[in-house]
Structure formats: C-alpha cells, structure tokens
Design an enzyme around this catalytic site. Sequence first.
Site, short mmCIF file in Angstrom:
data_model
loop_
_atom_site.label_atom_id
_atom_site.label_comp_id
_atom_site.label_asym_id
_atom_site.label_seq_id
_atom_site.Cartn_x
_atom_site.Cartn_y
_atom_site.Cartn_z
N TYR A 109 2.14 -2.44 -1.75
CA TYR A 109 1.26 -2.96 -0.78
C TYR A 109 -0.37 -2.08 -1.22
CZ TYR A 109 -1.26 -3.13 3.71
OH TYR A 109 -2.25 -3.42 4.62
N GLU B 233 -1.20 -0.46 -4.12
CA GLU B 233 -1.82 -0.85 -5.14
C GLU B 233 -2.21 -2.42 -5.35
OE1 GLU B 233 -2.98 1.11 -7.00
OE2 GLU B 233 -1.60 2.55 -8.09
N ASN C 4 -5.39 2.23 10.94
CA ASN C 4 -4.21 1.79 12.15
C ASN C 4 -4.65 1.24 13.25
OD1 ASN C 4 -2.99 4.08 10.39
ND2 ASN C 4 -1.14 3.55 11.60
#
Length: 319
Positions: free
Chosen positions: A150, A152, A179
């Site tokens: 996720y 990279e 978030n």
Amino acid sequence: MENYSRRSRILITGGAGFLGSHLCERLLNDGHDIICLDNFFTGTKDNIAHLLDHPHFELMRHDVTFPLYVEVDEIYNLACPASPIHYQFDPVQTTKTSVHGAINMLGLAKRTRAKIFQASTSEVYGDPEVHPQPESYWGKVNPIGPRSCYDEGKRCAETLFFDYRRQHGLNIKVARIFNTYGPRMHPNDGRVVSNFIVQALRHEPITLYGDGTQTRSFCYVDDLIEGFVRLMNADDGFTGPVNLGNPGEFTMIELAERVKGLTGSRSELIHKPLPTDDPKQRQPDTTLARAQLEWEPAVKLEEGLQPTIVYFERLLKAR
C-alpha cells in the site's frame, strides 16, 4: 433550462467505497454527471443504492488494473483498498491497483485531456521522524514490509502523476489523505474508529495495539470531501501534493475512552502487540491547504463520532 455549461462528466474510481460514495453524492448535488466505477472488492452497492435512480448517475463494474475507454472531463482516482486487513489480503493486487490503476487512469486523462485527481495517503510518510508531517517530508517507509504494498504503491502512483505532468502536461491534483471516518465505513475493515465503535456497541473488549499511546488525527468525511472539491477546483498551477486531514491529535486510549463515553459501553480496554511497521505518530501539517485552498476541517471529533455511531448502530441492528 438546465445549465449544461457548468455540468462536467466526472469519473470516480472506487466510487462505491466509503470516500467514493460521499464524493459521488457531493458532486451529483453540485450538478455534475457522475460515472461511479468500482470492482466491489471493498466497496458495496449499499453505499450508493440511494443514487442509482438519479438521472445523472451511472454505475460501472470495472477493475482499474484494466484499461477503460470513456469520455470524461474530470477523474477522481480513489480505487484502492485502504485498510491493512483488506490491502494485505492480496498485496500483489494492491500494488497493481495503485500502479497499474494510476497508469490506466493517467492514460485516459491524457487521451481525453481530463483533469485528474489522485487520492494518495499519509502512509507515504511511513513511520515519520518529522512531526507533524509537512508535504516537503519524504518519509520513512519500509519498502519490503507487510504494509509496503500500500505505502509504496501510493508513492509510485504519485511519481507517475508528476511524471505524466512533466512529460505530457497533464492537469493533476494530488491529495495526501490522513485518517478519515464517518458513515459508510466498512464495519470489518480493521481501522481504529470502526473497530472501537463496533466493539463498544457490542460491549466487547476494545482492542488497543501496543501501549495505546500511539497517535492519529481523525478527519470527518464531509470535511475531507470539501477538501477534495476545493483541490480539484483550485488554480491549475497548484498540483499538490497537499495534506488533507484534521490536525487534532489523539492517542488510541483517548479515542477509546471517547467512544466508550458516547456509546455508554461497558467494554474494557485490552492490549495486543503492535503490528509490524505501524506508525507511532500521525498528524498533518495543514499549512499548505489553508493557504492554497482556504480549507481547514470544521467538524470536531465528538461531533463526527455521533453520526458515525448512529450509522453503525443501524448496521448492526440490520444484521
């Protein structure tokens, strides 16, 4: 007479997901034609069921790792599982979604000369050594760990976006999302807000990883979507990347106690080992967003948790 001059044809990949469904709703309300594209790996028709009869809404089942041929004015590329449980389920496919998906959507934008938005992530900063994280920070990411598919993948997608701009002159917009929470979150996605709320409503033990002092910053979904739209509508010279998130910082223990208080839960707090490469701190520096987009989040944590809790209460009762 309808105002066709301001109506754009907008493609939203991952449009049936948590963020995508809210974006579909917002852009429909703004008067645009929407193509909602999703392969339904984590997205669900329930999220966009109320939009299916809208005359300017079209749902398309498609995987962004395969080319797509449609005529559009704008593209919001949101397609990618975003929670560790989902993106680690098939890590190779996760990387393909970020990288091949970016290539395919950028190719579509190049052909149609569409403006294109990339939903990047605060995970590009890894486990940061700089706090809070400004856009100028290059990050500390493990390239071979279980979260790398996720982290990279999203970093490579950013690279592709800026190379397409330099090489082909594409009008790109890149947002780094911190978030986010709110109604339509997946109840089993393993993210901290949904985990805590579901456990609290069931009066089950609330699971803290590590000692619970690691921090996150929580942005309510309506605030984030407003940031998306402002970035897309900003001057073409402003590409980002730009942090979009709420700079209010909370420990996991603080979040758990607030969820318990709002739900009246009898849940106890339990501790489990910290997952590999889990960031200790996460807080956006939103100086750039305030300066360039005149954007900052308006919804406080307690205000946003209340409708989120109501959503999960209804979901659990329905099940």
